[in-house]
Design a protein around this motif. Structure first.
Motif, mmCIF file in Angstrom:
data_model
loop_
_atom_site.group_PDB
_atom_site.id
_atom_site.type_symbol
_atom_site.label_atom_id
_atom_site.label_comp_id
_atom_site.label_asym_id
_atom_site.label_seq_id
_atom_site.Cartn_x
_atom_site.Cartn_y
_atom_site.Cartn_z
ATOM 1 N N ARG A 28 -10.463 18.754 -41.025
ATOM 2 C CA ARG A 28 -10.367 19.774 -39.969
ATOM 3 C C ARG A 28 -11.716 19.990 -39.290
ATOM 4 N NH1 ARG A 28 -6.796 24.123 -39.894
ATOM 5 N NH2 ARG A 28 -8.472 25.517 -40.441
ATOM 6 N N ARG A 29 -12.788 19.927 -40.042
ATOM 7 C CA ARG A 29 -14.124 20.061 -39.453
ATOM 8 C C ARG A 29 -14.417 18.881 -38.523
ATOM 9 N NH1 ARG A 29 -18.585 23.065 -40.126
ATOM 10 N NH2 ARG A 29 -20.610 22.041 -40.113
ATOM 11 N N ARG A 30 -13.992 17.696 -38.916
ATOM 12 C CA ARG A 30 -14.168 16.509 -38.080
ATOM 13 C C ARG A 30 -13.345 16.657 -36.794
ATOM 14 N NH1 ARG A 30 -11.601 11.398 -37.722
ATOM 15 N NH2 ARG A 30 -13.047 9.804 -37.022
ATOM 16 N N THR A 31 -12.130 17.152 -36.908
ATOM 17 C CA THR A 31 -11.283 17.362 -35.731
ATOM 18 C C THR A 31 -11.929 18.362 -34.783
ATOM 19 O OG1 THR A 31 -9.283 16.867 -36.991
ATOM 20 C CG2 THR A 31 -8.994 18.095 -34.959
ATOM 21 N N LYS A 32 -12.509 19.413 -35.328
ATOM 22 C CA LYS A 32 -13.199 20.406 -34.506
ATOM 23 C C LYS A 32 -14.348 19.765 -33.736
ATOM 24 C CE LYS A 32 -15.797 24.698 -34.862
ATOM 25 N NZ LYS A 32 -16.404 25.679 -35.761
ATOM 26 N N ASN A 33 -15.093 18.888 -34.395
ATOM 27 C CA ASN A 33 -16.194 18.198 -33.716
ATOM 28 C C ASN A 33 -15.673 17.220 -32.664
ATOM 29 O OD1 ASN A 33 -18.097 19.561 -35.215
ATOM 30 N ND2 ASN A 33 -18.202 17.987 -36.783
ATOM 31 N N LEU A 34 -14.537 16.588 -32.927
ATOM 32 C CA LEU A 34 -13.956 15.651 -31.965
ATOM 33 C C LEU A 34 -13.516 16.357 -30.686
ATOM 34 C CD1 LEU A 34 -11.845 13.253 -34.229
ATOM 35 C CD2 LEU A 34 -13.936 12.730 -32.972
ATOM 36 N N ILE A 35 -13.152 17.618 -30.789
ATOM 37 C CA ILE A 35 -12.767 18.386 -29.603
ATOM 38 C C ILE A 35 -13.926 18.417 -28.612
ATOM 39 C CG2 ILE A 35 -12.277 20.725 -28.769
ATOM 40 C CD1 ILE A 35 -10.400 21.075 -31.133
ATOM 41 N N GLY A 36 -15.128 18.615 -29.111
ATOM 42 C CA GLY A 36 -16.302 18.630 -28.235
ATOM 43 C C GLY A 36 -16.480 17.311 -27.498
ATOM 44 N N TYR A 37 -16.269 16.195 -28.208
ATOM 45 C CA TYR A 37 -16.383 14.883 -27.569
ATOM 46 C C TYR A 37 -15.296 14.680 -26.520
ATOM 47 C CZ TYR A 37 -19.533 13.794 -31.441
ATOM 48 O OH TYR A 37 -20.559 13.806 -32.343
ATOM 49 N N LYS A 80 -3.257 18.984 -28.982
ATOM 50 C CA LYS A 80 -2.860 18.803 -30.382
ATOM 51 C C LYS A 80 -3.998 19.177 -31.323
ATOM 52 C CE LYS A 80 -1.154 15.402 -33.612
ATOM 53 N NZ LYS A 80 -1.117 14.005 -33.959
ATOM 54 N N MET A 81 -5.210 18.705 -31.001
ATOM 55 C CA MET A 81 -6.369 19.033 -31.844
ATOM 56 C C MET A 81 -6.651 20.530 -31.834
ATOM 57 S SD MET A 81 -9.124 16.098 -30.998
ATOM 58 C CE MET A 81 -8.809 14.382 -31.238
ATOM 59 N N HIS A 82 -6.483 21.150 -30.670
ATOM 60 C CA HIS A 82 -6.720 22.591 -30.551
ATOM 61 C C HIS A 82 -5.792 23.355 -31.482
ATOM 62 C CE1 HIS A 82 -6.477 26.443 -27.971
ATOM 63 N NE2 HIS A 82 -7.425 26.570 -28.863
ATOM 64 N N LEU A 83 -4.531 22.954 -31.521
ATOM 65 C CA LEU A 83 -3.579 23.639 -32.405
ATOM 66 C C LEU A 83 -3.924 23.445 -33.879
ATOM 67 C CD1 LEU A 83 -0.211 22.920 -30.576
ATOM 68 C CD2 LEU A 83 -1.466 25.082 -30.679
ATOM 69 N N GLU A 84 -4.475 22.275 -34.228
ATOM 70 C CA GLU A 84 -4.818 22.003 -35.624
ATOM 71 C C GLU A 84 -5.974 22.858 -36.131
ATOM 72 O OE1 GLU A 84 -5.593 17.879 -36.326
ATOM 73 O OE2 GLU A 84 -3.661 17.252 -35.503
ATOM 74 N N VAL A 85 -6.927 23.158 -35.266
ATOM 75 C CA VAL A 85 -8.135 23.860 -35.723
ATOM 76 C C VAL A 85 -8.311 25.223 -35.052
ATOM 77 C CG1 VAL A 85 -9.330 21.728 -36.327
ATOM 78 C CG2 VAL A 85 -9.605 22.680 -34.041
ATOM 79 N N MET A 86 -7.252 25.756 -34.515
ATOM 80 C CA MET A 86 -7.328 27.025 -33.789
ATOM 81 C C MET A 86 -7.949 28.138 -34.635
ATOM 82 S SD MET A 86 -4.256 29.008 -31.851
ATOM 83 C CE MET A 86 -4.082 27.849 -30.525
ATOM 84 N N ASP A 87 -7.628 28.166 -35.920
ATOM 85 C CA ASP A 87 -8.144 29.228 -36.781
ATOM 86 C C ASP A 87 -9.629 29.051 -37.103
ATOM 87 O OD1 ASP A 87 -7.427 26.951 -38.253
ATOM 88 O OD2 ASP A 87 -7.303 28.105 -40.117
ATOM 89 N N MET A 88 -10.179 27.861 -36.861
ATOM 90 C CA MET A 88 -11.599 27.631 -37.124
ATOM 91 C C MET A 88 -12.477 27.973 -35.919
ATOM 92 S SD MET A 88 -11.419 23.994 -39.157
ATOM 93 C CE MET A 88 -13.156 23.986 -39.581
ATOM 94 N N ALA A 96 -11.420 29.470 -23.956
ATOM 95 C CA ALA A 96 -12.013 28.450 -23.083
ATOM 96 C C ALA A 96 -11.191 27.166 -23.114
ATOM 97 C CB ALA A 96 -13.452 28.173 -23.511
ATOM 98 N N LEU A 97 -10.759 26.751 -24.302
ATOM 99 C CA LEU A 97 -9.937 25.543 -24.395
ATOM 100 C C LEU A 97 -8.592 25.734 -23.702
ATOM 101 C CD1 LEU A 97 -10.486 24.009 -27.937
ATOM 102 C CD2 LEU A 97 -10.721 22.881 -25.738
ATOM 103 N N ALA A 98 -7.987 26.900 -23.865
ATOM 104 C CA ALA A 98 -6.713 27.172 -23.189
ATOM 105 C C ALA A 98 -6.889 27.130 -21.675
ATOM 106 C CB ALA A 98 -6.160 28.525 -23.637
ATOM 107 N N ALA A 99 -7.986 27.683 -21.184
ATOM 108 C CA ALA A 99 -8.248 27.666 -19.741
ATOM 109 C C ALA A 99 -8.492 26.237 -19.255
ATOM 110 C CB ALA A 99 -9.449 28.546 -19.415
ATOM 111 N N LEU A 100 -9.248 25.459 -20.020
ATOM 112 C CA LEU A 100 -9.488 24.058 -19.645
ATOM 113 C C LEU A 100 -8.177 23.280 -19.578
ATOM 114 C CD1 LEU A 100 -12.676 23.061 -21.661
ATOM 115 C CD2 LEU A 100 -12.425 23.132 -19.183
ATOM 116 N N LEU A 101 -7.319 23.465 -20.572
ATOM 117 C CA LEU A 101 -6.037 22.759 -20.579
ATOM 118 C C LEU A 101 -5.186 23.161 -19.378
ATOM 119 C CD1 LEU A 101 -5.297 22.981 -24.395
ATOM 120 C CD2 LEU A 101 -5.687 20.882 -23.093
ATOM 121 N N TYR A 102 -5.205 24.448 -19.035
ATOM 122 C CA TYR A 102 -4.443 24.931 -17.881
ATOM 123 C C TYR A 102 -4.952 24.283 -16.588
ATOM 124 C CZ TYR A 102 -2.999 27.973 -14.102
ATOM 125 O OH TYR A 102 -2.501 28.440 -12.910
ATOM 126 N N TRP A 103 -6.270 24.294 -16.396
ATOM 127 C CA TRP A 103 -6.826 23.755 -15.167
ATOM 128 C C TRP A 103 -6.680 22.241 -15.086
ATOM 129 C CZ3 TRP A 103 -7.130 26.277 -10.989
ATOM 130 C CH2 TRP A 103 -7.360 27.643 -11.010
#
Length: 146
Positions: A28-37, A80-88, A96-103
Protein backbone atom coordinates in the motif's frame (compact mmCIF):
# COMPACT_ATOMS: atom_id res chain seq x y z
CA UNK A 1 6.96 -25.50 26.28
CA UNK A 2 8.23 -24.85 22.72
CA UNK A 3 7.98 -28.58 21.99
CA UNK A 4 4.19 -28.31 22.37
CA UNK A 5 2.56 -28.56 18.90
CA UNK A 6 -0.13 -26.04 19.82
CA UNK A 7 2.42 -23.40 20.79
CA UNK A 8 4.45 -24.08 17.62
CA UNK A 9 1.28 -23.76 15.50
CA UNK A 10 0.38 -20.50 17.24
CA UNK A 11 3.89 -19.08 16.70
CA UNK A 12 3.83 -20.15 13.05
CA UNK A 13 0.38 -18.62 12.51
CA UNK A 14 1.41 -15.41 14.25
CA UNK A 15 4.58 -15.16 12.12
CA UNK A 16 2.55 -15.72 8.93
CA UNK A 17 0.01 -13.12 10.04
CA UNK A 18 2.79 -10.64 10.79
CA UNK A 19 4.41 -11.23 7.37
CA UNK A 20 1.06 -10.73 5.59
CA UNK A 21 0.45 -7.46 7.46
CA UNK A 22 4.00 -6.28 6.74
CA UNK A 23 3.71 -7.14 3.04
CA UNK A 24 0.31 -5.45 2.77
CA UNK A 25 1.65 -2.30 4.43
CA UNK A 26 4.64 -2.27 2.05
CA UNK A 27 2.40 -2.78 -1.00
CA UNK A 28 0.00 0.00 0.00
CA UNK A 29 2.89 2.38 0.69
CA UNK A 30 4.33 1.57 -2.74
CA UNK A 31 0.92 2.22 -4.34
CA UNK A 32 0.75 5.58 -2.57
CA UNK A 33 4.15 6.50 -4.00
CA UNK A 34 3.09 5.34 -7.48
CA UNK A 35 0.19 7.80 -7.37
CA UNK A 36 2.71 10.64 -7.33
CA UNK A 37 4.44 9.25 -10.42
CA UNK A 38 1.14 8.78 -12.22
CA UNK A 39 0.03 12.33 -11.40
CA UNK A 40 3.34 13.60 -12.76
CA UNK A 41 2.85 11.58 -15.97
CA UNK A 42 -0.61 13.08 -16.36
CA UNK A 43 0.83 16.57 -15.78
CA UNK A 44 3.28 16.02 -18.63
CA UNK A 45 0.42 14.76 -20.80
CA UNK A 46 -1.63 17.86 -19.91
CA UNK A 47 1.23 20.10 -21.08
CA UNK A 48 1.37 18.18 -24.38
CA UNK A 49 -2.41 18.48 -24.75
CA UNK A 50 -2.22 22.22 -24.20
CA UNK A 51 0.48 22.53 -26.87
CA UNK A 52 -1.66 20.47 -29.27
CA UNK A 53 -4.72 22.62 -28.61
CA UNK A 54 -2.68 25.78 -29.22
CA UNK A 55 -1.47 24.31 -32.53
CA UNK A 56 -5.05 23.45 -33.46
CA UNK A 57 -6.15 27.01 -32.71
CA UNK A 58 -3.40 28.33 -34.99
CA UNK A 59 -4.62 25.98 -37.72
CA UNK A 60 -8.18 27.23 -37.22
CA UNK A 61 -6.96 30.78 -37.82
CA UNK A 62 -5.74 29.54 -41.21
CA UNK A 63 -9.13 27.90 -41.94
CA UNK A 64 -7.67 24.40 -41.41
CA UNK A 65 -8.50 21.75 -38.87
CA UNK A 66 -6.64 18.86 -37.31
CA UNK A 67 -8.78 15.82 -36.57
CA UNK A 68 -6.12 13.54 -35.09
CA UNK A 69 -7.05 11.97 -31.76
CA UNK A 70 -5.32 13.14 -28.60
CA UNK A 71 -4.21 10.60 -25.99
CA UNK A 72 -6.58 10.42 -23.05
CA UNK A 73 -5.46 10.92 -19.45
CA UNK A 74 -4.60 7.83 -17.41
CA UNK A 75 -7.61 8.21 -15.14
CA UNK A 76 -8.61 4.59 -14.53
CA UNK A 77 -5.35 3.38 -12.95
CA UNK A 78 -5.13 6.57 -10.90
CA UNK A 79 -8.71 6.19 -9.69
CA UNK A 80 -8.14 2.54 -8.75
CA UNK A 81 -4.95 3.37 -6.83
CA UNK A 82 -6.70 6.25 -5.09
CA UNK A 83 -9.41 3.92 -3.80
CA UNK A 84 -6.79 1.43 -2.54
CA UNK A 85 -4.89 3.95 -0.42
CA UNK A 86 -7.58 6.52 0.36
CA UNK A 87 -7.24 5.93 4.11
CA UNK A 88 -3.48 6.59 3.96
CA UNK A 89 -3.92 10.04 2.38
CA UNK A 90 -4.84 13.26 4.10
CA UNK A 91 -8.17 14.96 3.41
CA UNK A 92 -6.43 17.57 1.26
CA UNK A 93 -4.66 14.89 -0.80
CA UNK A 94 -7.93 12.99 -1.30
CA UNK A 95 -9.75 16.14 -2.38
CA UNK A 96 -6.92 17.11 -4.73
CA UNK A 97 -6.93 13.69 -6.38
CA UNK A 98 -10.72 13.76 -6.74
CA UNK A 99 -10.50 17.20 -8.35
CA UNK A 100 -7.73 16.06 -10.70
CA UNK A 101 -9.77 13.03 -11.77
CA UNK A 102 -12.81 15.24 -12.38
CA UNK A 103 -10.89 17.74 -14.50
CA UNK A 104 -9.10 15.04 -16.46
CA UNK A 105 -12.45 13.52 -17.41
CA UNK A 106 -13.91 16.93 -18.31
CA UNK A 107 -10.90 17.83 -20.48
CA UNK A 108 -10.98 14.48 -22.27
CA UNK A 109 -14.70 14.87 -22.97
CA UNK A 110 -14.20 18.40 -24.27
CA UNK A 111 -11.37 17.28 -26.56
CA UNK A 112 -13.51 14.38 -27.82
CA UNK A 113 -16.25 16.85 -28.78
CA UNK A 114 -13.69 19.06 -30.52
CA UNK A 115 -12.37 16.03 -32.42
CA UNK A 116 -15.89 15.25 -33.65
CA UNK A 117 -16.30 18.84 -34.85
CA UNK A 118 -12.91 18.77 -36.57
CA UNK A 119 -13.78 15.48 -38.28
CA UNK A 120 -17.05 17.00 -39.46
CA UNK A 121 -15.13 19.97 -40.88
CA UNK A 122 -12.76 17.68 -42.73
CA UNK A 123 -15.72 15.72 -44.10
CA UNK A 124 -17.43 18.90 -45.27
CA UNK A 125 -14.37 20.20 -47.08
CA UNK A 126 -15.32 22.92 -49.53
CA UNK A 127 -18.49 21.22 -50.75
CA UNK A 128 -20.97 22.39 -48.12
CA UNK A 129 -22.41 25.82 -47.58
CA UNK A 130 -19.84 28.24 -46.15
CA UNK A 131 -22.20 29.12 -43.30
CA UNK A 132 -22.28 25.55 -41.98
CA UNK A 133 -18.49 25.38 -42.16
CA UNK A 134 -18.19 28.75 -40.41
CA UNK A 135 -20.52 27.55 -37.64
CA UNK A 136 -18.42 24.42 -37.12
CA UNK A 137 -15.19 26.42 -37.14
CA UNK A 138 -16.61 28.77 -34.54
CA UNK A 139 -17.83 25.88 -32.38
CA UNK A 140 -14.43 24.20 -32.63
CA UNK A 141 -12.63 27.42 -31.68
CA UNK A 142 -14.91 27.83 -28.67
CA UNK A 143 -14.35 24.21 -27.57
CA UNK A 144 -10.58 24.49 -27.82
CA UNK A 145 -10.60 27.85 -26.05
CA UNK A 146 -12.34 26.59 -22.91
Amino acid sequence: MLNNPSVAAFIGAFAAFFLVILNDWRRRRRTKNLIGYLVDDNRTLAIRKLETVQSCLELLDQNKSLDAPIMRFLRDPLSKMHLEVMDMLSAVQNQALAALLYWMEAIDDLLDQALKSASELRRLGNQELPTKKAILLRRLAIQYSK
